[in-house]
Design an enzyme around this catalytic site. Structure first.
Site, PDB file in Angstrom:
ATOM      1  N   ASP A   1       0.815  -1.213   0.000  1.00 27.32           N
ATOM      2  CA  ASP A   1       0.000   0.000   0.000  1.00 27.32           C
ATOM      3  C   ASP A   1       0.851   1.266   0.000  1.00 27.32           C
ATOM      4  OD1 ASP A   1      -2.864   1.288   0.843  1.00 27.32           O
ATOM      5  OD2 ASP A   1      -1.237   2.212   1.990  1.00 27.32           O
TER       6      ASP A   1
ATOM      7  N   ALA B   1      -4.518   2.559  -0.900  1.00 27.06           N
ATOM      8  CA  ALA B   1      -4.278   1.754  -2.099  1.00 27.06           C
ATOM      9  C   ALA B   1      -4.926   0.381  -1.970  1.00 27.06           C
ATOM     10  CB  ALA B   1      -2.775   1.613  -2.348  1.00 27.06           C
ATOM     11  N   ASP B   2      -4.813  -0.219  -0.797  1.00 22.73           N
ATOM     12  CA  ASP B   2      -5.456  -1.519  -0.574  1.00 22.73           C
ATOM     13  C   ASP B   2      -6.970  -1.402  -0.685  1.00 22.73           C
ATOM     14  OD1 ASP B   2      -3.198  -3.124  -0.156  1.00 22.73           O
ATOM     15  OD2 ASP B   2      -3.075  -2.582   1.956  1.00 22.73           O
ATOM     16  N   LEU B   3      -7.525  -0.353  -0.094  1.00 20.72           N
ATOM     17  CA  LEU B   3      -8.974  -0.173  -0.120  1.00 20.72           C
ATOM     18  C   LEU B   3      -9.474   0.037  -1.541  1.00 20.72           C
ATOM     19  CD1 LEU B   3     -11.709   0.251   1.247  1.00 20.72           C
ATOM     20  CD2 LEU B   3     -11.071   2.641   1.615  1.00 20.72           C
TER      21      LEU B   3
ATOM     22  N   GLY C   1      -9.216  -3.217  -3.499  1.00 23.19           N
ATOM     23  CA  GLY C   1     -10.264  -4.150  -3.121  1.00 23.19           C
ATOM     24  C   GLY C   1     -11.599  -3.785  -3.751  1.00 23.19           C
TER      25      GLY C   1
END
Length: 409
Positions: free
Chosen positions: A140, A168-170, A173
């Site tokens: 991230d 970035a992860d959110l 996803g």
């Protein structure tokens, strides 16, 4: 109750944040999520605590509800056979292995397509399955930096700053969920599955929106504005008599009403501030005048007045205020679920509000290996075969506490 994705089976080979966020949301929508971890080496977030409840990681709980958990050793032939049996019955597989890992396991997209032509294979990586960076590990923080996001986030005189959450992860996803829903809809027309190639870097570059588009068409590098807005003024945080609030003026009419309430009507008539473009050019002269006027009343007094006059505004809440907010409570953004090891735990509610197929939490964030036997029995394994797999350490049905779990390498 039939839910939006009832009947959809998802094999979750992902770990950490982006992949589990995706599969947790699919689970919220009613899909049957089977989360696969190793018998010994597990999702790292099980070990990320504090914060925790009795050494059960709250980080893990945040992105792993509405799932069943099994253990399978993917380094064994019998373990791969279990996965292939699951994939034959699955609609979707989500994984975040490094590029090439699935192929080395004999589970690359071409192999999976032959095994189950209707399967949707969603890969989540740092940089995607093409390009010169495809083999590099991605995280991230790295994606936030490489995408340019950090260069425009932070105060003008401060350092480039990452977001306080795993942005970035959110985003990745969420984009993974969108790609899977699109692929499921396409399958309704074609009868075929497909490969969804989603990356952290792509997701963060996409998040640049107007800032990225502005640079592409002008060549001008954007600067950091802190809590101010590059093209709207006033659009930032301000001090009041007691605590800070946000004012977000989006047009000239709102600015006129703001000036009237602040008793500085002359500002809205001043040619330096009368239009949105003029306010951008003269923000340094305007902002101190607004700030001075705001110090005469409390935050609650101003917020009430602004809301009554349709001026966009809001408080800067700490989390204690957030989870006492009547709007947050009314929208059911706090959910409680019974956990077999620690009792009742509170989780964040879903932002998806569907009138006919409402989102609910049906399953607690699973313990390690909690559903291994249940899933294997569904696949047709008998008790003797399951015992044999246990003895060979292909699976592990022991429900371990986080404190005893080794971290994936």
């Amino acid at each position: 109750m039939t839910k939006a994705l009832s009947g959809i089976k998802v094999l979750d080979l992902s770990r950490v944040v982006a992949g589990p966020t995706c599969t947790s949301m699919l689970g919220d929508l009613g899909a049957d999520i089977i989360k696969v971890e190793g018998p010994e080496l597990v999702d790292e977030t099980r070990t990320w605590f504090p914060p925790d409840v009795e050494e059960i990681s709250l980080y893990f709980m945040a992105v792993n509800r509405n799932k069943r958990a099994i253990t399978v050793d993917l380094k064994t032939e019998k373990g791969i056979q279990i996965i292939k049996k699951l994939l034959k019955e699955a609609d979707v597989v989500v994984e975040n292995f490094k590029t090439g890992t699935m192929e080395r396991l004999g589970l690359g997209y071409e192999e999976l397509k032959a095994l189950n032509p209707k399967l949707i294979h969603c890969s989540i990586t740092g940089f995607g399955h093409t390009g010169p960076y495809k083999h590099l590990p991605g995280y991230d923080f790295i994606a936030q930096g490489m995408s340019g996001f950090m260069s425009v986030n932070g105060t003008p005189d401060g350092e480039p700053t990452k977001a306080g959450i795993a942005m970035a992860d959110l985003y990745t996803g969420l984009y993974a969920v969108i790609s899977i829903l699109a692929a499921l809809q396409a399958r309704n027309h074609t009868g075929r599955g497909q490969h969804c190639d989603i990356s952290l870097l792509d997701s963060m570059v996409s998040s640049l929106l107007n800032i990225g588009t502005g640079f592409l068409n002008t060549g001008n590098l954007p600067v950091r504005y802190g809590n101010q807005h590059p093209t709207l003024v006033p659009y930032q945080n301000f001090n009041t008599k007691d605590y800070e609030i946000i004012i977000a003026v989006g047009n000239d009419g709102q600015f006129e009403r703001l000036c009237s309430l602040l008793e500085v009507d002359e500002l809205s008539r001043d040619e330096r501030f009368a239009t949105a473009s003029a306010r951008i050019m003269n923000r340094e002269a305007l902002i101190p005048r607004i700030q001075e006027a705001l110090l005469t009343k409390t935050a609650d007094e101003w917020l009430t007045a602004f809301q009554e006059n349709n001026i966009p505004c809001g408080p800067i809440n700490t989390l204690d205020r957030v989870f006492e907010d009547k709007q947050v409570l009314e929208r059911q953004m706090i959910q409680e679920v019974e956990h077999p090891q620690v009792g009742m735990v509170k989780l964040l509610g879903s932002p998806l509000k569907l009138s006919d197929t409402p989102v609910t939490i049906e399953r607690h964030p699973p313990l390690h290996g909690e559903h291994t036997e249940e899933v294997l029995l569904e696949l047709g394994y008998d008790s003797q075969e399951i015992e044999s797999l246990m003895e060979e350490k292909v699976i592990n049905m022991k429900i371990a506490s986080s404190s005893s779990i080794p971290i994936n390498q």
